[in-house]
Scaffold this motif. Structure first.
Motif, PDB file in Angstrom:
ATOM      1  N   LYS A   9       0.840  -1.206   0.000  1.00 47.37           N
ATOM      2  CA  LYS A   9       0.000   0.000   0.000  1.00 47.37           C
ATOM      3  C   LYS A   9       0.872   1.251   0.000  1.00 47.37           C
ATOM      4  CE  LYS A   9      -4.369  -1.414   1.847  1.00 47.37           C
ATOM      5  NZ  LYS A   9      -5.492  -1.032   2.662  1.00 47.37           N
ATOM      6  N   ASN A  10       1.938   1.234   0.788  1.00 53.38           N
ATOM      7  CA  ASN A  10       2.860   2.384   0.818  1.00 53.38           C
ATOM      8  C   ASN A  10       3.523   2.576  -0.542  1.00 53.38           C
ATOM      9  OD1 ASN A  10       2.277   2.816   3.492  1.00 53.38           O
ATOM     10  ND2 ASN A  10       4.107   1.780   4.253  1.00 53.38           N
ATOM     11  N   LEU A  11       3.933   1.466  -1.149  1.00 51.32           N
ATOM     12  CA  LEU A  11       4.556   1.541  -2.466  1.00 51.32           C
ATOM     13  C   LEU A  11       3.563   2.065  -3.494  1.00 51.32           C
ATOM     14  CD1 LEU A  11       6.981   1.009  -4.289  1.00 51.32           C
ATOM     15  CD2 LEU A  11       6.167  -1.347  -4.557  1.00 51.32           C
ATOM     16  N   GLU A  12       2.356   1.549  -3.455  1.00 49.94           N
ATOM     17  CA  GLU A  12       1.337   1.997  -4.414  1.00 49.94           C
ATOM     18  C   GLU A  12       1.010   3.472  -4.236  1.00 49.94           C
ATOM     19  OE1 GLU A  12      -3.097   0.767  -6.068  1.00 49.94           O
ATOM     20  OE2 GLU A  12      -2.297  -0.228  -4.291  1.00 49.94           O
ATOM     21  N   SER A  13       0.910   3.936  -2.995  1.00 50.69           N
ATOM     22  CA  SER A  13       0.605   5.360  -2.788  1.00 50.69           C
ATOM     23  C   SER A  13       1.773   6.234  -3.229  1.00 50.69           C
ATOM     24  CB  SER A  13       0.222   5.632  -1.333  1.00 50.69           C
ATOM     25  OG  SER A  13       1.332   5.514  -0.490  1.00 50.69           O
ATOM     26  N   ALA A  14       3.012   5.763  -3.011  1.00 52.40           N
ATOM     27  CA  ALA A  14       4.177   6.523  -3.476  1.00 52.40           C
ATOM     28  C   ALA A  14       4.199   6.594  -4.999  1.00 52.40           C
ATOM     29  CB  ALA A  14       5.470   5.893  -2.960  1.00 52.40           C
ATOM     30  N   LEU A  15       3.871   5.479  -5.657  1.00 51.55           N
ATOM     31  CA  LEU A  15       3.842   5.467  -7.123  1.00 51.55           C
ATOM     32  C   LEU A  15       2.728   6.354  -7.663  1.00 51.55           C
ATOM     33  CD1 LEU A  15       4.477   1.678  -7.865  1.00 51.55           C
ATOM     34  CD2 LEU A  15       6.078   3.582  -8.135  1.00 51.55           C
ATOM     35  N   THR A  16       1.579   6.316  -7.015  1.00 49.51           N
ATOM     36  CA  THR A  16       0.455   7.158  -7.444  1.00 49.51           C
ATOM     37  C   THR A  16       0.808   8.635  -7.308  1.00 49.51           C
ATOM     38  OG1 THR A  16      -1.104   5.441  -6.753  1.00 49.51           O
ATOM     39  CG2 THR A  16      -1.990   7.655  -7.065  1.00 49.51           C
ATOM     40  N   GLU A  17       1.444   8.989  -6.197  1.00 47.92           N
ATOM     41  CA  GLU A  17       1.851  10.383  -6.010  1.00 47.92           C
ATOM     42  C   GLU A  17       2.932  10.780  -7.009  1.00 47.92           C
ATOM     43  OE1 GLU A  17       3.347  13.455  -2.529  1.00 47.92           O
ATOM     44  OE2 GLU A  17       2.961  11.359  -2.002  1.00 47.92           O
ATOM     45  N   GLU A  18       3.854   9.870  -7.294  1.00 47.95           N
ATOM     46  CA  GLU A  18       4.907  10.146  -8.274  1.00 47.95           C
ATOM     47  C   GLU A  18       4.300  10.397  -9.654  1.00 47.95           C
ATOM     48  OE1 GLU A  18       9.116   8.149  -9.786  1.00 47.95           O
ATOM     49  OE2 GLU A  18       7.969   7.168  -8.199  1.00 47.95           O
ATOM     50  N   LEU A  19       3.340   9.565 -10.038  1.00 45.67           N
ATOM     51  CA  LEU A  19       2.662   9.741 -11.327  1.00 45.67           C
ATOM     52  C   LEU A  19       1.939  11.078 -11.374  1.00 45.67           C
ATOM     53  CD1 LEU A  19       1.845   8.625 -14.087  1.00 45.67           C
ATOM     54  CD2 LEU A  19      -0.070   7.474 -12.946  1.00 45.67           C
ATOM     55  N   ARG A  20       1.270  11.428 -10.286  1.00 49.40           N
ATOM     56  CA  ARG A  20       0.553  12.705 -10.222  1.00 49.40           C
ATOM     57  C   ARG A  20       1.518  13.880 -10.371  1.00 49.40           C
ATOM     58  NH1 ARG A  20      -0.469  16.156  -6.314  1.00 49.40           N
ATOM     59  NH2 ARG A  20       0.243  14.813  -4.631  1.00 49.40           N
ATOM     60  N   HIS A  21       2.694  13.784  -9.767  1.00 57.42           N
ATOM     61  CA  HIS A  21       3.684  14.858  -9.880  1.00 57.42           C
ATOM     62  C   HIS A  21       4.274  14.939 -11.292  1.00 57.42           C
ATOM     63  CE1 HIS A  21       3.431  15.275  -5.534  1.00 57.42           C
ATOM     64  NE2 HIS A  21       4.114  16.400  -5.671  1.00 57.42           N
ATOM     65  N   TYR A  22       4.462  13.805 -11.942  1.00 60.86           N
ATOM     66  CA  TYR A  22       4.926  13.843 -13.332  1.00 60.86           C
ATOM     67  C   TYR A  22       3.895  14.533 -14.223  1.00 60.86           C
ATOM     68  CZ  TYR A  22       9.165  11.041 -12.932  1.00 60.86           C
ATOM     69  OH  TYR A  22      10.437  10.603 -12.627  1.00 60.86           O
ATOM     70  N   GLN A  23       2.629  14.234 -13.997  1.00 57.14           N
ATOM     71  CA  GLN A  23       1.577  14.873 -14.790  1.00 57.14           C
ATOM     72  C   GLN A  23       1.523  16.370 -14.517  1.00 57.14           C
ATOM     73  OE1 GLN A  23      -1.604  12.354 -13.434  1.00 57.14           O
ATOM     74  NE2 GLN A  23      -1.364  10.906 -15.135  1.00 57.14           N
ATOM     75  N   GLU A  24       1.701  16.767 -13.265  1.00 56.41           N
ATOM     76  CA  GLU A  24       1.742  18.181 -12.911  1.00 56.41           C
ATOM     77  C   GLU A  24       2.956  18.863 -13.541  1.00 56.41           C
ATOM     78  OE1 GLU A  24       0.680  21.803 -10.922  1.00 56.41           O
ATOM     79  OE2 GLU A  24      -0.409  20.016 -11.552  1.00 56.41           O
ATOM     80  N   TYR A  25       4.095  18.173 -13.536  1.00 52.76           N
ATOM     81  CA  TYR A  25       5.312  18.701 -14.160  1.00 52.76           C
ATOM     82  C   TYR A  25       5.068  18.976 -15.642  1.00 52.76           C
ATOM     83  CZ  TYR A  25      10.146  19.040 -15.711  1.00 52.76           C
ATOM     84  OH  TYR A  25      11.321  19.475 -16.274  1.00 52.76           O
ATOM     85  N   LEU A  26       4.430  18.039 -16.324  1.00 55.95           N
ATOM     86  CA  LEU A  26       4.150  18.221 -17.758  1.00 55.95           C
ATOM     87  C   LEU A  26       3.221  19.406 -17.996  1.00 55.95           C
ATOM     88  CD1 LEU A  26       3.784  14.504 -18.857  1.00 55.95           C
ATOM     89  CD2 LEU A  26       5.557  16.105 -19.576  1.00 55.95           C
ATOM     90  N   ARG A  27       2.229  19.561 -17.137  1.00 55.03           N
ATOM     91  CA  ARG A  27       1.305  20.682 -17.277  1.00 55.03           C
ATOM     92  C   ARG A  27       2.051  22.009 -17.091  1.00 55.03           C
ATOM     93  NH1 ARG A  27      -1.326  24.277 -14.606  1.00 55.03           N
ATOM     94  NH2 ARG A  27      -0.620  23.635 -12.557  1.00 55.03           N
TER      95      ARG A  27
END
Length: 170
Positions: A9-27
């Motif tokens: 669960k910790n790994l999945e939440s870290a990956l989800t947050e990482e993906l969200r930050h990559y999407q924000e970076y692109l925006r």
């Protein structure tokens, strides 16, 4: 391999947050590039600072991800995708594989867009430097230029004295 219940669960939440930050970076990168193209330089500093904060956060998330995987596997050199392939439960494996694939795709897009943005910046900088060079050389009666061999070539402008004229003031 025995997994703690909250580790995935910790790994999945870290990956989800990482993906969200990559999407924000692109925006943010798209917005910043638009500001460069439309010459809205007053807004560029804010976007640059935001992008820098996102990069710092992505670095922290990567370190978190590496430490979680290392705590399970015992090695920091294990790739996340290799770890996910070893998971026994197919639901966990599918969920995490999907996130890993999305992150890989986002990283590729970030690399491509960052290179594109740097090209836009370099082109813009070249235009500005060219304009400054033209204005400077037009205001001088003698211009000095270094050639490819490191020696100076002087060129004289066949023009009357420009003192007091509009071009001389520029």
């Amino acid at each position: 391999m025995k997994l703690e219940p909250n580790v995935l669960k910790n790994l999945e939440s870290a990956l989800t947050e990482e993906l969200r930050h990559y999407q924000e970076y692109l925006r943010i990168l798209d917005e910043e590039q638009e500001r460069v193209v439309t010459l809205k330089t007053d807004e560029l500093v804010e976007f640059s600072a935001t992008r820098s904060k996102i990069i710092d956060r992505l670095s922290q998330l990567r370190d978190t991800r590496v430490s979680i995987v290392a705590s399970i596997v015992g090695s920091e050199s294990t790739k996340l995708s290799d770890f996910v392939d070893t998971l026994p439960a197919s639901t966990d494996k599918n969920r995490l594989s999907s996130l890993v694939d999305k992150i890989k795709s986002a990283v590729e897009t970030v690399d491509r867009k960052t290179k594109e943005f740097n090209q836009v910046l370099n082109y813009s900088l070249g235009l500005v430097n060219g304009e400054i060079s033209l204005l400077w050389s037009a205001s001088q009666t003698v211009s000095r230029v270094y050639n490819a061999f490191g020696s100076v070539i002087e060129g004289a402008q066949p023009a009357p004295q420009r003192v007091g004229s509009l071009l001389g003031e520029a």
